[in-house]
Design a protein around this motif. Structure first.
Motif, PDB file in Angstrom:
ATOM      1  N   SER A 107       0.779  -1.204   0.194  1.00 48.33           N
ATOM      2  CA  SER A 107       0.065   0.766   0.134  1.00 48.33           C
ATOM      3  C   SER A 107       0.858   0.944   0.009  1.00 48.33           C
ATOM      4  O   SER A 107       1.244   1.544   1.393  1.00 48.33           O
ATOM      5  CB  SER A 107      -1.117  -0.144   1.288  1.00 48.33           C
ATOM      6  OG  SER A 107      -1.709   1.006   1.340  1.00 48.33           O
ATOM      7  N   THR A 108       1.027   1.868  -1.056  1.00 46.07           N
ATOM      8  CA  THR A 108       1.849   3.169  -1.834  1.00 46.07           C
ATOM      9  C   THR A 108       0.900   4.729  -0.308  1.00 46.07           C
ATOM     10  O   THR A 108       1.447   5.611   0.104  1.00 46.07           O
ATOM     11  CB  THR A 108       2.131   3.697  -2.658  1.00 46.07           C
ATOM     12  OG1 THR A 108       0.352   3.290  -3.859  1.00 46.07           O
ATOM     13  CG2 THR A 108       3.358   2.566  -3.685  1.00 46.07           C
ATOM     14  N   GLY A 109      -0.609   4.132  -0.294  1.00 44.68           N
ATOM     15  CA  GLY A 109      -1.064   5.577   0.182  1.00 44.68           C
ATOM     16  C   GLY A 109      -0.820   4.876   1.403  1.00 44.68           C
ATOM     17  O   GLY A 109      -0.697   5.858   2.810  1.00 44.68           O
ATOM     18  N   GLY A 110      -0.861   3.745   2.144  1.00 45.98           N
ATOM     19  CA  GLY A 110      -0.356   3.334   3.950  1.00 45.98           C
ATOM     20  C   GLY A 110       0.877   3.883   3.754  1.00 45.98           C
ATOM     21  O   GLY A 110       1.188   4.824   5.010  1.00 45.98           O
ATOM     22  N   ALA A 111       1.965   3.514   2.961  1.00 47.93           N
ATOM     23  CA  ALA A 111       3.471   4.051   3.533  1.00 47.93           C
ATOM     24  C   ALA A 111       3.121   5.772   3.677  1.00 47.93           C
ATOM     25  O   ALA A 111       3.974   6.497   4.473  1.00 47.93           O
ATOM     26  CB  ALA A 111       4.078   3.859   2.482  1.00 47.93           C
ATOM     27  N   ASN A 112       2.466   6.121   2.975  1.00 51.65           N
ATOM     28  CA  ASN A 112       3.147   8.064   2.459  1.00 51.65           C
ATOM     29  C   ASN A 112       2.283   8.711   3.217  1.00 51.65           C
ATOM     30  O   ASN A 112       2.901   9.903   3.532  1.00 51.65           O
ATOM     31  CB  ASN A 112       2.414   8.617   1.115  1.00 51.65           C
ATOM     32  CG  ASN A 112       3.124   7.981  -0.086  1.00 51.65           C
ATOM     33  OD1 ASN A 112       4.804   7.521  -0.552  1.00 51.65           O
ATOM     34  ND2 ASN A 112       2.850   7.797  -1.260  1.00 51.65           N
ATOM     35  N   ARG A 113       1.387   7.790   3.927  1.00 46.47           N
ATOM     36  CA  ARG A 113       1.053   8.421   5.667  1.00 46.47           C
ATOM     37  C   ARG A 113       1.429   8.185   7.423  1.00 46.47           C
ATOM     38  O   ARG A 113       0.551   8.038   8.140  1.00 46.47           O
ATOM     39  CB  ARG A 113      -0.795   8.834   5.261  1.00 46.47           C
ATOM     40  CG  ARG A 113      -0.781   9.948   4.188  1.00 46.47           C
ATOM     41  CD  ARG A 113      -2.507  10.187   4.401  1.00 46.47           C
ATOM     42  NE  ARG A 113      -2.783  10.845   3.682  1.00 46.47           N
ATOM     43  CZ  ARG A 113      -4.320  11.380   3.620  1.00 46.47           C
ATOM     44  NH1 ARG A 113      -4.846  11.336   4.515  1.00 46.47           N
ATOM     45  NH2 ARG A 113      -4.919  12.148   3.289  1.00 46.47           N
ATOM     46  N   ASP A 114       2.101   7.682   6.748  1.00 47.38           N
ATOM     47  CA  ASP A 114       2.637   6.452   8.064  1.00 47.38           C
ATOM     48  C   ASP A 114       3.722   8.026   8.713  1.00 47.38           C
ATOM     49  O   ASP A 114       4.968   8.518   8.156  1.00 47.38           O
ATOM     50  CB  ASP A 114       4.330   5.623   7.642  1.00 47.38           C
ATOM     51  CG  ASP A 114       4.664   4.877   8.772  1.00 47.38           C
ATOM     52  OD1 ASP A 114       4.460   5.192   9.449  1.00 47.38           O
ATOM     53  OD2 ASP A 114       4.861   3.670   7.855  1.00 47.38           O
ATOM     54  N   PRO A 115       3.387   8.398   9.959  1.00 48.00           N
ATOM     55  CA  PRO A 115       4.150   8.980  10.493  1.00 48.00           C
ATOM     56  C   PRO A 115       5.376   8.864  11.255  1.00 48.00           C
ATOM     57  O   PRO A 115       6.268   9.082  11.537  1.00 48.00           O
ATOM     58  CB  PRO A 115       3.121   9.051  12.573  1.00 48.00           C
ATOM     59  CG  PRO A 115       2.996   7.907  12.111  1.00 48.00           C
ATOM     60  CD  PRO A 115       2.882   7.297  10.754  1.00 48.00           C
ATOM     61  N   ALA A 116       5.985   7.349  10.897  1.00 42.14           N
ATOM     62  CA  ALA A 116       7.595   6.847  11.430  1.00 42.14           C
ATOM     63  C   ALA A 116       8.507   7.448  10.487  1.00 42.14           C
ATOM     64  O   ALA A 116       9.197   7.854   9.902  1.00 42.14           O
ATOM     65  CB  ALA A 116       7.673   5.609  11.289  1.00 42.14           C
ATOM     66  N   GLN A 117       7.659   8.025   9.164  1.00 45.45           N
ATOM     67  CA  GLN A 117       8.265   8.372   7.862  1.00 45.45           C
ATOM     68  C   GLN A 117       8.103  10.362   7.106  1.00 45.45           C
ATOM     69  O   GLN A 117       8.900  10.685   6.799  1.00 45.45           O
ATOM     70  CB  GLN A 117       8.488   7.948   6.479  1.00 45.45           C
ATOM     71  CG  GLN A 117       8.812   8.028   4.701  1.00 45.45           C
ATOM     72  CD  GLN A 117      10.454   8.248   5.412  1.00 45.45           C
ATOM     73  OE1 GLN A 117      10.865   7.338   5.786  1.00 45.45           O
ATOM     74  NE2 GLN A 117      10.827   8.847   4.075  1.00 45.45           N
ATOM     75  N   PHE A 118       6.536   9.641   7.399  1.00 44.06           N
ATOM     76  CA  PHE A 118       6.671  12.152   7.592  1.00 44.06           C
ATOM     77  C   PHE A 118       6.040  12.774   8.851  1.00 44.06           C
ATOM     78  O   PHE A 118       4.835  11.760   8.909  1.00 44.06           O
ATOM     79  CB  PHE A 118       5.935  11.978   6.771  1.00 44.06           C
ATOM     80  CG  PHE A 118       6.159  11.238   5.110  1.00 44.06           C
ATOM     81  CD1 PHE A 118       7.141  11.945   4.388  1.00 44.06           C
ATOM     82  CD2 PHE A 118       5.637  10.491   4.482  1.00 44.06           C
ATOM     83  CE1 PHE A 118       7.980  11.776   3.067  1.00 44.06           C
ATOM     84  CE2 PHE A 118       6.447   9.591   3.142  1.00 44.06           C
ATOM     85  CZ  PHE A 118       7.097  10.963   2.626  1.00 44.06           C
ATOM     86  N   PRO A 119       6.162  12.865   9.426  1.00 45.93           N
ATOM     87  CA  PRO A 119       5.566  13.838  10.453  1.00 45.93           C
ATOM     88  C   PRO A 119       4.508  14.060  10.840  1.00 45.93           C
ATOM     89  O   PRO A 119       4.391  15.196   9.464  1.00 45.93           O
ATOM     90  CB  PRO A 119       6.846  15.310  10.993  1.00 45.93           C
ATOM     91  CG  PRO A 119       8.029  14.423  10.758  1.00 45.93           C
ATOM     92  CD  PRO A 119       8.305  14.286   9.247  1.00 45.93           C
ATOM     93  N   GLU A 120       3.516  14.284  11.006  1.00 49.97           N
ATOM     94  CA  GLU A 120       1.920  14.880  11.411  1.00 49.97           C
ATOM     95  C   GLU A 120       1.613  14.841   9.807  1.00 49.97           C
ATOM     96  O   GLU A 120       1.399  15.146   8.538  1.00 49.97           O
ATOM     97  CB  GLU A 120       1.756  16.365  11.449  1.00 49.97           C
ATOM     98  CG  GLU A 120       2.001  16.510  12.770  1.00 49.97           C
ATOM     99  CD  GLU A 120       2.398  17.969  13.302  1.00 49.97           C
ATOM    100  OE1 GLU A 120       1.259  18.334  13.205  1.00 49.97           O
ATOM    101  OE2 GLU A 120       3.212  19.282  13.109  1.00 49.97           O
TER     102      GLU A 120
END
Length: 404
Positions: free
Chosen positions: A309-322
């Motif tokens: 899931s690229t959509g799940g990855a792109n909203r992962d707080p471990a990678q992108f704060p808030e």
């Protein structure tokens, strides 16, 4: 791939806003088994796991790669031809050979040279839209702009756009298999006729170049040519249409970033954040484990399917704060909107260009545009691969002529 999942995974709430479901999954069970018509599939939602999975050679695109070697030749492909011969269904060395034949047509430099034509097409489409009555932005603009561009790039004459868009939607959305096979057959029949016509009367566009490469000994069969054309036509308009539609929805709801569209210096950063935040291709197509392995500490057995899931990855707080906050000033480096690795989207530069030009032209021409329907009244496509409303009515309002 089409199918249905456990009702607690892909409910009506998911079709309306998949990011909430993906966020819960990422937090509670980041590698989770869901059920499709074709069998169970592992859904992977954390950034680190998704990014690693996109380059893991043990996750193949062709399910036959997971079979014992003596069984592969006699096993049927997982999709009907010509879809089974698309880049998205192949592994090296077949994938490498085919991708090398088209990659030069999609370099950043060559795509940048298309900007004047994309701007002209956008202007022509906007000129034809009514100002003060509801208009479906999907059918009249978001789909048509990238379709015209990709057809011209490939050398495909103007076709029945409405019918082509319908067939493409069938092949990407959740539809019964007989309907999917029929859509694939109809699209393939059209392209087979076009290949024959181009062979008899070649031009300077990409489809003729693929035919020439085949005739000169690059071992490209007619089936592979048709599969390549089908993929480029489908992907060449679907991703951008979804991206433009959802970007307009986002910017109408939160217009804080609109001023960036007017500046060539700031528009690209806005587009990158929209790509991260919206993830036009929200889940990658299936991969198949060629051996036993672990993803995120979860055992995946040989032959089992995996959806990253690229959509799940792109909203992962471990990678992108808030990550749920739309922030054009954030560092979006490493987002996975276009995938990663050898299957990274060929048309990434084209999507960026069409998104930037399409949004800039639309909002500069119609600065008072507003949604014409309550968000709760929108109906959404039932697709595990893209997230978008079927229609998006807007009232454009008084136009501002170019240069004013």
């Amino acid at each position: 791939m089409t199918g249905t999942t456990h009702e607690d995974s892909f409910t009506e709430d998911y079709w309306r806003d998949p990011h909430e479901t993906l966020a819960r999954t990422r937090e509670t069970s980041p590698v989770r088994e869901v059920e499709f018509e074709t069998g169970p599939t592992w859904l992977v939602t954390r950034y680190a796991d998704v990014r690693a999975g996109l380059t893991d050679e043990r996750l193949a695109k062709d399910w036959r790669s997971s079979l014992p070697e003596e069984e592969r030749a006699s096993a049927p492909p997982g999709l009907p031809a010509p879809m089974s011969h698309m880049l998205t269904s192949l592994d090296p060395p077949e994938h490498t050979r085919l991708r090398n034949l088209v990659v030069q047509a999609f370099t950043a430099r060559r795509i940048a040279e298309l900007r004047p034509r994309v701007e002209a097409v956008a202007a022509e489409l906007l000129d034809a839209l009514p100002e003060h009555e509801p208009v479906d932005l999907v059918a009249r603009y978001a789909i048509v702009l990238p379709m015209v561009v990709i057809c011209e790039l490939l050398g495909v004459p103007e076709i029945d756009r409405e019918e082509f868009a319908r067939l493409s939607t069938v092949l990407i959305d959740e539809c019964p298999e007989p309907e999917m096979v029929l859509a694939s057959t109809r699209m393939a029949d059209y392209l087979e006729g076009l290949v024959a016509a181009k062979r008899a009367a070649p031009d300077s566009a990409l489809l003729s170049a693929l035919i020439t490469a085949s005739d000169e000994g690059d071992r490209l069969s007619d089936l592979e040519i048709v599969a390549m054309a089908m993929l480029l036509l489908m992907a060449g308009h679907e991703t951008t249409a979804v991206f433009i539609t959802n970007s307009v929805r986002a910017l109408l709801a939160d217009p804080a970033g609109l001023d960036r569209l007017a500046s060539p210096a700031s528009a690209p950063s806005l587009v990158e954040e929209l790509l991260r935040w919206l993830s036009p291709a929200i889940n990658a197509s299936l991969r198949f484990a060629t051996e036993d392995l672990e993803i995120g500490g979860v055992a995946i057995r040989r032959g089992e399917s995996v959806m990253l899931s690229t959509g799940g990855a792109n909203r992962d707080p471990a990678q992108f704060p808030e990550p749920t906050r739309f922030d054009p000033d954030r560092d979006t480096a490493g987002h996975l909107a276009f995938g990663h690795g050898i299957h990274r989207c060929l048309g990434a530069a084209l999507v960026r260009l069409e998104g930037e030009v399409g949004l800039s032209a639309l909002f500069s021409r119609f600065p008072l545009m507003r949604a014409a329907a309550d968000p709760a009244d929108l109906t959404f496509r039932r697709s595990v691969h893209v997230h978008a409303p079927r229609t998006f009515p807007v009232v454009l309002g008084p136009r501002t002529e170019p240069g004013e």
